[in-house]
Design a protein around this motif. Structure first.
Motif, mmCIF file in Angstrom:
data_model
loop_
_atom_site.group_PDB
_atom_site.id
_atom_site.type_symbol
_atom_site.label_atom_id
_atom_site.label_comp_id
_atom_site.label_asym_id
_atom_site.label_seq_id
_atom_site.Cartn_x
_atom_site.Cartn_y
_atom_site.Cartn_z
ATOM 1 N N LEU A 55 0.803 -1.223 0.000
ATOM 2 C CA LEU A 55 0.000 0.000 0.000
ATOM 3 C C LEU A 55 0.835 1.272 0.000
ATOM 4 O O LEU A 55 0.275 2.371 0.053
ATOM 5 N N THR A 56 2.162 1.156 -0.088
ATOM 6 C CA THR A 56 2.947 2.363 -0.359
ATOM 7 C C THR A 56 2.808 2.788 -1.809
ATOM 8 O O THR A 56 3.153 3.919 -2.172
ATOM 9 N N ASP A 57 2.290 1.904 -2.658
ATOM 10 C CA ASP A 57 2.072 2.198 -4.076
ATOM 11 C C ASP A 57 0.686 2.818 -4.242
ATOM 12 O O ASP A 57 -0.326 2.164 -3.961
ATOM 13 N N PRO A 58 0.585 4.060 -4.687
ATOM 14 C CA PRO A 58 -0.734 4.708 -4.786
ATOM 15 C C PRO A 58 -1.647 4.099 -5.838
ATOM 16 O O PRO A 58 -2.842 4.403 -5.867
ATOM 17 N N GLU A 59 -1.129 3.224 -6.697
ATOM 18 C CA GLU A 59 -1.974 2.563 -7.684
ATOM 19 C C GLU A 59 -2.685 1.328 -7.113
ATOM 20 O O GLU A 59 -3.636 0.825 -7.716
ATOM 21 N N VAL A 60 -2.244 0.870 -5.964
ATOM 22 C CA VAL A 60 -2.746 -0.393 -5.428
ATOM 23 C C VAL A 60 -4.207 -0.335 -4.977
ATOM 24 O O VAL A 60 -4.966 -1.289 -5.226
ATOM 25 N N PRO A 61 -4.677 0.715 -4.287
ATOM 26 C CA PRO A 61 -6.085 0.687 -3.846
ATOM 27 C C PRO A 61 -7.081 0.414 -4.971
ATOM 28 O O PRO A 61 -7.992 -0.415 -4.810
ATOM 29 N N ALA A 62 -6.929 1.073 -6.106
ATOM 30 C CA ALA A 62 -7.849 0.820 -7.221
ATOM 31 C C ALA A 62 -7.728 -0.614 -7.712
ATOM 32 O O ALA A 62 -8.741 -1.253 -8.054
ATOM 33 N N ARG A 63 -6.507 -1.157 -7.716
ATOM 34 C CA ARG A 63 -6.329 -2.536 -8.157
ATOM 35 C C ARG A 63 -7.012 -3.525 -7.217
ATOM 36 O O ARG A 63 -7.540 -4.552 -7.651
ATOM 37 N N LEU A 64 -6.996 -3.237 -5.913
ATOM 38 C CA LEU A 64 -7.678 -4.112 -4.965
ATOM 39 C C LEU A 64 -9.177 -4.150 -5.247
ATOM 40 O O LEU A 64 -9.793 -5.228 -5.247
ATOM 41 N N ASP A 109 7.572 9.476 6.108
ATOM 42 C CA ASP A 109 6.860 9.430 4.826
ATOM 43 C C ASP A 109 6.222 8.065 4.586
ATOM 44 O O ASP A 109 5.108 7.974 4.051
ATOM 45 N N ARG A 110 6.903 6.996 4.962
ATOM 46 C CA ARG A 110 6.334 5.655 4.772
ATOM 47 C C ARG A 110 5.085 5.474 5.628
ATOM 48 O O ARG A 110 4.079 4.924 5.167
ATOM 49 N N HIS A 111 5.124 5.934 6.871
ATOM 50 C CA HIS A 111 3.951 5.824 7.735
ATOM 51 C C HIS A 111 2.763 6.571 7.141
ATOM 52 O O HIS A 111 1.639 6.063 7.141
ATOM 53 N N PHE A 112 3.006 7.765 6.649
ATOM 54 C CA PHE A 112 1.896 8.532 6.087
ATOM 55 C C PHE A 112 1.420 7.949 4.763
ATOM 56 O O PHE A 112 0.228 8.008 4.445
ATOM 57 N N ALA A 113 2.325 7.366 3.984
ATOM 58 C CA ALA A 113 1.916 6.731 2.735
ATOM 59 C C ALA A 113 0.968 5.567 3.003
ATOM 60 O O ALA A 113 -0.049 5.397 2.303
ATOM 61 N N VAL A 114 1.276 4.746 4.000
ATOM 62 C CA VAL A 114 0.473 3.558 4.282
ATOM 63 C C VAL A 114 -0.750 3.892 5.134
ATOM 64 O O VAL A 114 -1.885 3.513 4.805
ATOM 65 N N ASN A 115 -0.547 4.589 6.237
ATOM 66 C CA ASN A 115 -1.622 4.784 7.209
ATOM 67 C C ASN A 115 -2.596 5.879 6.824
ATOM 68 O O ASN A 115 -3.779 5.806 7.184
ATOM 69 N N ALA A 116 -2.127 6.898 6.121
ATOM 70 C CA ALA A 116 -2.999 8.023 5.777
ATOM 71 C C ALA A 116 -3.340 8.048 4.286
ATOM 72 O O ALA A 116 -4.504 7.995 3.899
ATOM 73 N N ARG A 117 -2.322 8.091 3.421
ATOM 74 C CA ARG A 117 -2.616 8.212 1.992
ATOM 75 C C ARG A 117 -3.367 7.003 1.454
ATOM 76 O O ARG A 117 -4.365 7.146 0.731
ATOM 77 N N ALA A 118 -2.916 5.792 1.796
ATOM 78 C CA ALA A 118 -3.607 4.601 1.306
ATOM 79 C C ALA A 118 -5.027 4.534 1.841
ATOM 80 O O ALA A 118 -5.953 4.100 1.132
ATOM 81 N N THR A 119 -5.230 4.962 3.083
ATOM 82 C CA THR A 119 -6.582 5.005 3.635
ATOM 83 C C THR A 119 -7.463 5.941 2.828
ATOM 84 O O THR A 119 -8.594 5.601 2.454
ATOM 85 N N TRP A 120 -6.963 7.145 2.545
ATOM 86 C CA TRP A 120 -7.719 8.091 1.722
ATOM 87 C C TRP A 120 -8.051 7.499 0.354
ATOM 88 O O TRP A 120 -9.193 7.588 -0.109
ATOM 89 N N LEU A 121 -7.069 6.873 -0.290
ATOM 90 C CA LEU A 121 -7.295 6.335 -1.630
ATOM 91 C C LEU A 121 -8.297 5.176 -1.614
ATOM 92 O O LEU A 121 -9.123 5.043 -2.522
ATOM 93 N N LEU A 148 -5.623 9.463 9.632
ATOM 94 C CA LEU A 148 -6.625 8.460 9.256
ATOM 95 C C LEU A 148 -7.975 8.776 9.892
ATOM 96 O O LEU A 148 -9.018 8.701 9.223
ATOM 97 N N ASP A 149 -7.977 9.115 11.177
ATOM 98 C CA ASP A 149 -9.230 9.422 11.861
ATOM 99 C C ASP A 149 -10.023 10.488 11.112
ATOM 100 O O ASP A 149 -11.227 10.353 10.873
ATOM 101 N N ARG A 150 -9.347 11.571 10.741
ATOM 102 C CA ARG A 150 -10.031 12.693 10.109
ATOM 103 C C ARG A 150 -10.533 12.323 8.717
ATOM 104 O O ARG A 150 -11.594 12.774 8.289
ATOM 105 N N ILE A 151 -9.764 11.534 7.993
ATOM 106 C CA ILE A 151 -10.184 11.110 6.651
ATOM 107 C C ILE A 151 -11.486 10.318 6.728
ATOM 108 O O ILE A 151 -12.440 10.566 5.973
ATOM 109 N N VAL A 152 -11.531 9.366 7.636
ATOM 110 C CA VAL A 152 -12.711 8.509 7.738
ATOM 111 C C VAL A 152 -13.905 9.292 8.267
ATOM 112 O O VAL A 152 -15.049 9.121 7.792
#
Length: 255
Positions: free
Chosen positions: A80-89, A124-136, A175-179
């Motif tokens: 989930l560090t890859d921003p293309e992955v959520p759509a693929r899932l 950056d890795r934490h935010f990519a996985v925990n926040a950005r991937a959650t948003w995507l 993550l909390d705020r996004i959800v």
């Protein structure tokens, strides 16, 4: 796309890399409650952690267990560090199981470091996985959900462990705020969105002294289990849980 039976609703669940983990417990509960389950995992994360990966591949071990419980199951290894992955899932879940009715997010990056010791790379890795991937993932669900009316569900797991664990806690706060934003922005689409803080759960990461401390600090006098979290998720995903929306729920035994 070929016609897919919708006799059982479909849940997409992330972070199911360990048999003892919360995500695997939630997946088993949902399967027993009548859901088909697509689940993601990432062994690259487990390999970096002290406990290491399970001997059995989650695709086989958890997938077989879900099928024994009557569910169709789909295992998806995904970084989930890859921003293309959520759509693929979502693409894979829809192709193999059908439209997704519930999104349950238990993926995380969690490597402890304090304010002075956190590196930019780790932050950056934490935010990519925990926040950005959650948003995507949330965004993808909002774009794709097409009913049944008032039965769309989003549940994400969070933590308030920030002191000595800065990038994890800070990214979970995002993550909390996004959800919670999704609870308002997706209301017209028939989707509820909630965050669960399960407190410390005994999934094999605690030392004996930590187990003793958490047991002593919890009014109910025991450690939390994946099954405790799974019961709450199953309720939130049910029709009866549909009036709960936009909440950060503490399911931690009163810690």
């Amino acid at each position: 796309m070929p016609a897919v039976s919708r006799s059982r609703p479909v849940a997409l669940l992330t972070g199911a890399g360990r048999e003892r983990g919360i995500a695997a417990g939630v997946a088993r509960k949902l399967a027993a409650e009548g859901w088909d389950v697509a689940f993601s995992y990432w062994r690259g994360y487990e390999d970096r952690m002290p406990w290491g990966r399970d001997a059995a591949d989650p695709a086989t071990a958890l997938g077989d267990r879900l099928r024994e419980l009557g569910a169709r199951a789909l295992a998806l290894e995904a970084d989930l560090t890859d921003p293309e992955v959520p759509a693929r899932l979502f693409d894979a879940a829809e192709r193999e199981l059908g439209p997704v009715q519930a999104l349950v997010m238990l993926h995380c990056e969690s490597v402890g470091s304090d304010l002075l010791g956190t590196s930019v790379e780790s932050f950056d890795r934490h935010f990519a996985v925990n926040a950005r991937a959650t948003w995507l993932l949330v965004r993808e669900f909002g774009l794709r959900f097409d009913g049944p009316a008032d039965r769309g569900r989003i549940v994400a797991f969070t933590s308030d462990h920030t002191v000595g664990n800065l990038p994890y806690g800070a990214s979970k706060g995002a993550l909390d705020r996004i959800v919670q934003a999704a609870a308002k922005e997706f209301a017209g689409r028939g989707i509820t969105a909630n965050v669960v803080n399960p407190g410390p759960v005994d999934t094999g990461w605690m030392s004996e002294s930590q187990r003793a401390d958490v047991t002593r600090w919890t009014p109910l006098g025991r450690l939390g289990t994946p099954e405790d979290a799974a019961h709450l998720v199953a309720f939130l995903l049910s029709a009866e849980g549909g009036w709960i929306n936009g909440q950060l729920l503490y399911s931690n035994g009163g810690l």
